[in-house]
Design a protein around this motif. Sequence first.
Motif, mmCIF file in Angstrom:
data_model
loop_
_atom_site.group_PDB
_atom_site.id
_atom_site.type_symbol
_atom_site.label_atom_id
_atom_site.label_comp_id
_atom_site.label_asym_id
_atom_site.label_seq_id
_atom_site.Cartn_x
_atom_site.Cartn_y
_atom_site.Cartn_z
ATOM 1 N N ARG A 24 -7.902 14.447 -5.526
ATOM 2 C CA ARG A 24 -6.577 15.103 -5.544
ATOM 3 C C ARG A 24 -5.863 14.947 -4.209
ATOM 4 N N ALA A 25 -6.628 14.951 -3.120
ATOM 5 C CA ALA A 25 -6.016 14.793 -1.796
ATOM 6 C C ALA A 25 -5.361 13.421 -1.658
ATOM 7 N N ILE A 26 -5.792 12.477 -2.466
ATOM 8 C CA ILE A 26 -5.266 11.107 -2.378
ATOM 9 C C ILE A 26 -4.193 10.829 -3.437
ATOM 10 N N HIS A 27 -4.368 11.344 -4.655
ATOM 11 C CA HIS A 27 -3.510 10.921 -5.771
ATOM 12 C C HIS A 27 -2.548 11.965 -6.319
ATOM 13 N N TYR A 30 1.719 11.974 -7.422
ATOM 14 C CA TYR A 30 2.450 10.749 -7.069
ATOM 15 C C TYR A 30 1.936 9.575 -7.890
ATOM 16 N N ASP A 31 2.878 8.802 -8.469
ATOM 17 C CA ASP A 31 2.541 7.592 -9.209
ATOM 18 C C ASP A 31 3.385 6.445 -8.663
ATOM 19 N N PRO A 32 2.755 5.415 -8.092
ATOM 20 C CA PRO A 32 3.525 4.288 -7.540
ATOM 21 C C PRO A 32 4.492 3.689 -8.560
ATOM 22 N N ALA A 33 4.112 3.724 -9.856
ATOM 23 C CA ALA A 33 4.964 3.106 -10.879
ATOM 24 C C ALA A 33 6.351 3.735 -10.908
ATOM 25 N N SER A 34 6.463 4.961 -10.463
ATOM 26 C CA SER A 34 7.761 5.634 -10.459
ATOM 27 C C SER A 34 8.537 5.391 -9.167
ATOM 28 N N HIS A 35 7.966 4.608 -8.271
ATOM 29 C CA HIS A 35 8.610 4.394 -6.962
ATOM 30 C C HIS A 35 8.519 2.927 -6.554
ATOM 31 N N GLN A 36 8.986 2.050 -7.455
ATOM 32 C CA GLN A 36 9.011 0.607 -7.154
ATOM 33 C C GLN A 36 7.620 0.076 -6.822
ATOM 34 N N GLY A 37 6.578 0.759 -7.252
ATOM 35 C CA GLY A 37 5.217 0.291 -6.985
ATOM 36 C C GLY A 37 4.713 0.626 -5.599
ATOM 37 N N ALA A 38 5.496 1.344 -4.818
ATOM 38 C CA ALA A 38 5.043 1.659 -3.452
ATOM 39 C C ALA A 38 3.763 2.493 -3.509
ATOM 40 N N LEU A 39 2.675 1.955 -2.968
ATOM 41 C CA LEU A 39 1.391 2.663 -3.005
ATOM 42 C C LEU A 39 1.474 3.976 -2.231
ATOM 43 N N THR A 40 2.208 3.937 -1.117
ATOM 44 C CA THR A 40 2.338 5.111 -0.260
ATOM 45 C C THR A 40 3.652 5.821 -0.580
ATOM 46 N N PRO A 41 3.620 7.128 -0.723
ATOM 47 C CA PRO A 41 4.848 7.849 -1.068
ATOM 48 C C PRO A 41 5.958 7.612 -0.048
ATOM 49 N N LEU A 268 0.247 13.913 4.879
ATOM 50 C CA LEU A 268 -0.240 13.339 3.617
ATOM 51 C C LEU A 268 -1.273 12.252 3.923
ATOM 52 N N ARG A 269 -1.022 11.484 4.959
ATOM 53 C CA ARG A 269 -1.972 10.446 5.358
ATOM 54 C C ARG A 269 -3.272 11.073 5.853
ATOM 55 N N GLY A 270 -3.159 12.122 6.657
ATOM 56 C CA GLY A 270 -4.361 12.802 7.145
ATOM 57 C C GLY A 270 -5.211 13.357 6.006
ATOM 58 N N LEU A 271 -4.542 13.928 4.996
ATOM 59 C CA LEU A 271 -5.283 14.551 3.887
ATOM 60 C C LEU A 271 -6.164 13.549 3.150
ATOM 61 N N LYS A 272 -5.746 12.278 3.131
ATOM 62 C CA LYS A 272 -6.523 11.277 2.384
ATOM 63 C C LYS A 272 -7.947 11.137 2.908
ATOM 64 N N THR A 273 -8.157 11.421 4.182
ATOM 65 C CA THR A 273 -9.497 11.280 4.757
ATOM 66 C C THR A 273 -10.113 12.633 5.124
ATOM 67 N N LEU A 274 -9.455 13.711 4.719
ATOM 68 C CA LEU A 274 -9.918 15.049 5.122
ATOM 69 C C LEU A 274 -11.386 15.275 4.769
ATOM 70 N N HIS A 275 -11.752 14.977 3.532
ATOM 71 C CA HIS A 275 -13.112 15.293 3.089
ATOM 72 C C HIS A 275 -14.161 14.486 3.846
ATOM 73 N N LEU A 276 -13.859 13.225 4.063
ATOM 74 C CA LEU A 276 -14.784 12.377 4.839
ATOM 75 C C LEU A 276 -14.900 12.874 6.266
ATOM 76 N N ARG A 277 -13.755 13.173 6.872
ATOM 77 C CA ARG A 277 -13.756 13.584 8.273
ATOM 78 C C ARG A 277 -14.510 14.895 8.461
ATOM 79 N N VAL A 278 -14.211 15.864 7.597
ATOM 80 C CA VAL A 278 -14.823 17.188 7.780
ATOM 81 C C VAL A 278 -16.349 17.100 7.629
ATOM 82 N N ARG A 279 -16.790 16.277 6.693
ATOM 83 C CA ARG A 279 -18.241 16.094 6.508
ATOM 84 C C ARG A 279 -18.879 15.616 7.826
ATOM 85 N N GLN A 280 -18.235 14.656 8.469
ATOM 86 C CA GLN A 280 -18.794 14.114 9.717
ATOM 87 C C GLN A 280 -18.683 15.114 10.869
#
Length: 409
Positions: A24-27, A30-41, A268-280
């Motif tokens: 959920r922190a990553i997806h 947001y759907d790229p298909a609704s924004h010209q395919g832009a992977l990043t919001p 939003l970019r930070g949240l994508k790695t939150l779970h990995l970072r906090v674990r470490q």
Amino acid sequence: MPERDDRPDRKNALSIEDMGPATRAIHLGYDPASHQGALTPPVYMTSTFAFETAEEGADTVAGRRAGYVYGRAKNPTQTLLEQRIASLEGGEAGLATASGMGAISATMWTLLKAGETMVVDHAIYGSAFAFFMEGLTRFGVTVRLVDMTDLAAVEAAVGATRPRLLYFESPSNPGVRILDIASLAAIAHGSGALAVVDNTFASPVLQQPIGLGADLVIHSATKYLGGHGDLLAGVVVGRADQVNAIRGFGLRWTTGATIAPHTAFLLLRGLKTLHLRVRQHCASALTVARFLEGSAKVARVAYPMLDSFAGAGLARRQMAAGGGIVSLEMAGGKAAALRLIDALRMIHCAVSLGDAETLVQHPATMTHASYTDEQRATAGITDALVRFSVGLEEVDDILADIAQALDAV
Ligand code: PLP
């Protein structure tokens, strides 16, 4: 996020809402298909929003029509961030602000009136403490400080003052004391008060206070949520009507502590790695805490998952892991504490926490300098106390730096 075309929202068809928190922190939202395919919001770099007609403008301002009016209250990049953080915290709605203090002040200006009382844990972040003690009291709010690890003392204070709200952090800054969120929320509710919890140290990866009964959760998103020491931001999560009130009154009319669209994007970019970072952070912090416990120069180590720590049992029930903050008291008092900090080579002396870099600071003269000597003594923040925010470097390099600094003391 608003969509200007009508292509199917494929990601939502897969029900991202039902997936795990790291997904959920990553997806979410947001759907790229609704924004010209832009992977990043996209980042909506705009201060205001155009209406098709005057009537549409009036309806949007009045809330009869959904939409954006002016950037001080909300922006689509911010909305996506708020959706994701609310989901991670398990709350109905979220509000992002320009800093953690922006979140705290917007919340308090909204909830409190002159003549009301707030009951506050006696050891919290220094600027929040100063805002309550020096700021809100000027406007007729009474602040009652209590050691909230003592539930009987909290019950007595709540019974005596009938407060509007209880406010606390767990783990607390700087001593990582663990407060019993479920019991404190129950005490608050028993008297018709709200429980407001600062979850900055744990992050939603390790604990979700709303699930334990809290009403509102606050973060300095500057810390783990952002994670890279390159932004200031805050969030509030809770019931939609309460969060909307904080947006409308606390943010729009009172503080103007609005998050910039680009900062929302960085978060939003930070949240994508939150779970990995906090674990470490947690794994390395536990290693550092155990290492410090073995030094004769260290009188006491505070870390939630250490068996020797007073709050360990509660921490194990309430948190998934201990977090990234380790505090210690040097046997040699203040001089030894300052010598340790100065002798570190890779580890920088800086306030803040939750960054990739390991940081160290002296709470009595830095983050908690806003307390009087007496208030600090009551809160257990001694001159010998040193706070480490354990970062993401190789743990052996962190240990080596601390070891050589301890040798120098
Ligand atoms: N809450 C806690 C626990 C903090 O440590 C801090 C800052 O250090 C804040 C709130 C305030 O957040 P900010 O610095 O983003 O305004």
